[in-house]
Write an enzyme that holds these catalytic residues in place. Structure first.
Site, short mmCIF file in Angstrom:
data_model
loop_
_atom_site.label_atom_id
_atom_site.label_comp_id
_atom_site.label_asym_id
_atom_site.label_seq_id
_atom_site.Cartn_x
_atom_site.Cartn_y
_atom_site.Cartn_z
N HIS A 104 31.31 40.48 61.39
CA HIS A 104 32.38 39.89 60.48
C HIS A 104 32.89 41.17 59.01
O HIS A 104 34.07 41.51 59.62
CB HIS A 104 32.24 38.57 60.30
C1 BDR Z 1 31.85 35.34 57.16
O1 BDR Z 1 30.41 34.32 56.70
C2 BDR Z 1 29.38 35.05 56.39
O2 BDR Z 1 28.02 33.85 56.72
C3 BDR Z 1 29.39 36.30 56.74
O3 BDR Z 1 28.67 36.90 56.42
C4 BDR Z 1 30.53 35.99 56.84
O4 BDR Z 1 30.92 36.92 55.65
C5 BDR Z 1 32.12 34.96 58.66
O5 BDR Z 1 32.39 33.44 58.81
#
Ligand code: BDR
Ligand code: CA
Length: 299
Positions: free
Chosen positions: A233
């Protein structure tokens, strides 16, 4: 490009940070920590350790200890009890600074307006406090590029909410309503940017601190998951900053549902327009990320 990284490392945050610190086109002014995937003490310490891996001197400034709305929500099942999936990184010889929003406000006032980009990888608590407490400085932000939200995709923190928005819906609402230039990268894109275990081999073989550490961190992302690939992500934010042509954006006006489905992004015509990445050239973006992590000539 002058940037500040606002983050809650977090495995995918960690890979994004390693990439940014290994990439000469980023002039990383500071890393600001926020409570999110794990508590603030851990996210700050993890940021310090990642800077130590890079061998660079970048200030780490501790930010908000909890969200403006809701109670916060650790993601230990994904990121582990230490936020880094048990991957041990070197202790930093440096300590962190305090007052992230005061620090960023000062940096913004010291730079020409519009020249500082915030790479936002976490719940938007620090950014909302900056907007609330330092509005003049906040108005000088050139661009916020933020991982967050789900448009057509289902959520990962509830049926409709993505984690970063769901963990502090009020903060996201303040930032999305602020009128500063914003590009959001929702799950609709980041779920299409994935790594397999087999793809980690060149990173390991590179022998670079960023490459080998990133390989261990991404491998840890597979623990407790039977999936064949895992989404990267937060690194999307760094790649969007450098290569926006590899993403396709649509303009939207977005509010945040704080009541019925807290953290759900909803169309809201009264809001200023923001850019939302809805398409990605995942092959080209992966190439860039891998090349950057394997770069031997550090900035
Ligand atoms: C986001 O949520 C967090 O757990 C990850 O680091 C990322 O920023 C993904 O939904
Ligand atoms: Ca994150």
């Amino acid at each position: 490009m002058k940037v500040i990284i606002d983050t809650d490392p977090g495995l995918d945050d960690a890979v994004a940070i390693l990439y940014a610190l290994n990439e000469p086109r980023f002039d990383v002014q500071a890393i600001t920590s926020v409570a999110g995937n794990i508590g603030i003490t851990r996210t700050t310490d993890n940021a310090l350790r990642l800077v130590a891996v890079s061998g660079r001197q970048i200030p780490v400034v501790q930010g908000a200890t909890g969200p403006l709305s809701g109670t916060g929500r650790n993601e230990e099942t994904i990121h582990g009890a230490d936020g880094l999936g048990g991957v041990t990184l070197p202790l930093s010889p440096n300590g962190s600074l305090s007052d992230a929003t005061g620090f960023v406000a000062k940096r913004l006032m010291a730079e020409p307006p519009g020249t500082l980009t915030i790479l936002a990888l976490a719940p938007m608590t620090n950014l909302a406090i900056l907007a609330r407490d330092h509005p003049q400085a906040f108005a000088r932000v050139g661009h916020i590029i933020a991982m967050g939200g789900a448009i057509h995709e289902k959520g990962n923190a509830g049926p409709f909410a993505e984690y970063n928005i769901g963990a502090d819906g009020l903060a996201a609402s303040i930032v999305l309503g602020s009128g500063v230039p914003i590009t959001m990268i929702p799950l609709d894109v980041t779920r299409r940017f994935r790594a397999t275990l087999a793809e980690l081999e060149p990173l390991r073989a590179s022998g670079t601190p960023a490459g080998t550490t990133a390989a261990s961190l991404i491998e840890a992302y597979f623990l407790g998951s039977a999936r064949e690939s895992r989404p990267l992500h937060d690194p999307c934010v760094m790649l969007m900053a450098l290569a926006p042509e590899l993403f396709g954006c649509d303009e939207m006006r977005l509010g945040v549902d704080l009541v019925e489905h807290p953290g759900r992004l909803v169309p809201d015509a009264s809001r200023p327009p923001v850019q939302v990445a809805m398409r990605i050239d995942a092959v080209a973006v992966k190439r860039m990320l891998w090349d950057g992590l394997m770069r031997a000539d550090q900035p």
